[in-house]
Design an enzyme around this catalytic site. Structure first.
Site, PDB file in Angstrom:
ATOM      1  N   ASN A 194      -3.333   4.323  -2.510  1.00 41.30           N
ATOM      2  CA  ASN A 194      -3.943   3.095  -3.013  1.00 41.30           C
ATOM      3  C   ASN A 194      -2.956   1.951  -2.843  1.00 41.30           C
ATOM      4  O   ASN A 194      -1.761   2.157  -2.635  1.00 41.30           O
ATOM      5  CB  ASN A 194      -4.308   3.242  -4.490  1.00 41.30           C
ATOM      6  N   HIS A 250       0.866  -1.182   0.000  1.00 42.99           N
ATOM      7  CA  HIS A 250       0.000   0.000   0.000  1.00 42.99           C
ATOM      8  C   HIS A 250       0.899   1.227   0.000  1.00 42.99           C
ATOM      9  O   HIS A 250       1.738   1.397   0.889  1.00 42.99           O
ATOM     10  CB  HIS A 250      -0.923   0.028   1.213  1.00 42.99           C
ATOM     11  N   CYS A 251       0.725   2.083  -0.992  1.00 42.91           N
ATOM     12  CA  CYS A 251       1.574   3.267  -1.129  1.00 42.91           C
ATOM     13  C   CYS A 251       0.769   4.519  -0.784  1.00 42.91           C
ATOM     14  O   CYS A 251      -0.188   4.858  -1.486  1.00 42.91           O
ATOM     15  CB  CYS A 251       2.110   3.379  -2.557  1.00 42.91           C
ATOM     16  N   PRO A 252       1.134   5.228   0.280  1.00 47.07           N
ATOM     17  CA  PRO A 252       0.390   6.441   0.645  1.00 47.07           C
ATOM     18  C   PRO A 252       0.515   7.550  -0.391  1.00 47.07           C
ATOM     19  O   PRO A 252      -0.372   8.392  -0.510  1.00 47.07           O
ATOM     20  CB  PRO A 252       1.009   6.852   1.987  1.00 47.07           C
TER      21      PRO A 252
END
Length: 277
Positions: free
Chosen positions: A140, A134-136
């Site tokens: 997403n 999960h990449c802030p």
């Protein structure tokens, strides 16, 4: 001995956005940094010295900024490969061969069958097929449906960062030879600060995005996601390196692999993973 493959039918196209305050803040910060870089390059490189070569560089830089923004939007607003909630019947999955002795996992948080290579994301609150992380910064998960856009985002950011560093340093060198005569649109101190900030921003993001880009490329080559490597998971039949890139980037190798406006092969036709016998 058995073989089994899980395959979800193509889901309906719909707008996807994770309601996470931190992620939304990071996404907004990304656009602000892109805008800052564009404005700073315009004020320090293009307008003071609008030659044909400078204009060409500026057009290429602007195109990279546009493509990076588009890739970011596609990564953020594309369903990464969510597993439908409440799907507790195995018949909801398309089994293509015999299923004796197959280990079927169940996610108690989603109350759904968890297909092969799917993991639950606590931020998205869904199980994501082929979840990498999960990449802030894109608010997403990076998964089966949007990995291509994330790879392109890191590639474009790395490229425009390197180009920004080159443009600023080359401009500063040229102006220093002229003792900065005719090189300043406004206060010299402000111009120096802009150049330093753009160079620092470009240096930091080029290193970070290059590392992320190479991590993704290595993951595609080995057909393993970040989570799968961390947990030492396996058990599926791996494709060839070219087949892995086809699945992520879409079809045969063409310039469309570099376009954030085309779909991946997996998203168009569905993706299945076959267990090793």
């Amino acid at each position: 001995m058995f073989q089994i493959c899980f395959r979800f039918l193509k889901s309906e196209e719909k707008l996807w956005c994770v309601r996470d305050a931190c992620g939304i803040g990071c996404a907004v910060a990304t656009y602000i940094l892109l805008l800052f870089g564009q404005v700073a390059i315009t004020l320090t490189v293009l307008l003071p010295y609008p030659t044909a070569w400078t204009l060409f560089q500026y057009i290429v830089f602007s195109c990279l900024v546009f493509l990076a923004a588009c890739a970011h939007v596609r990564t953020m607003l594309t369903d990464p490969g969510t597993v439908p909630k409440g799907v507790s019947e195995f018949s909801a999955l398309q089994d293509c061969e015999e299923t004796d002795n197959a280990v079927i996992k169940h996610c108690h948080k989603c109350n759904s069958i968890k297909p092969m290579r799917a993991h639950h994301c606590s931020v998205c609150k869904r199980c994501i097929r082929k979840m990498d992380h999960h990449c802030p910064w894109v608010n997403n998960c990076v998964g089966e449906n949007n990995q291509k856009y994330f790879v392109l985002f890191t590639l474009y950011i790395c490229s425009l960062s390197i180009m920004a560093i080159y443009m600023v340093i080359s401009r500063a060198y040229t102006c220093s030879l002229q003792h900065w005569q005719g090189c300043l649109l406004f206060n010299a101190g402000a111009v120096y600060v802009l150049m330093i900030l753009v160079t620092m921003e470009g240096f930091l993001f080029s290193l970070f995005c290059f590392a992320m880009f190479m991590t993704q490329i290595c993951g595609i080559v080995s057909d393993e996601t970040g989570i799968e490597k961390m947990k030492a998971e396996g058990g599926w039949q791996k494709k060839s390196i070219y087949g892995n890139f086809q699945q992520v980037c879409g079809g045969r190798i063409t310039w469309l692999w570099l376009s954030p406006f085309t779909l991946s092969h997996g998203r168009r036709k569905g993706t299945f993973y076959r267990l090793l016998p």
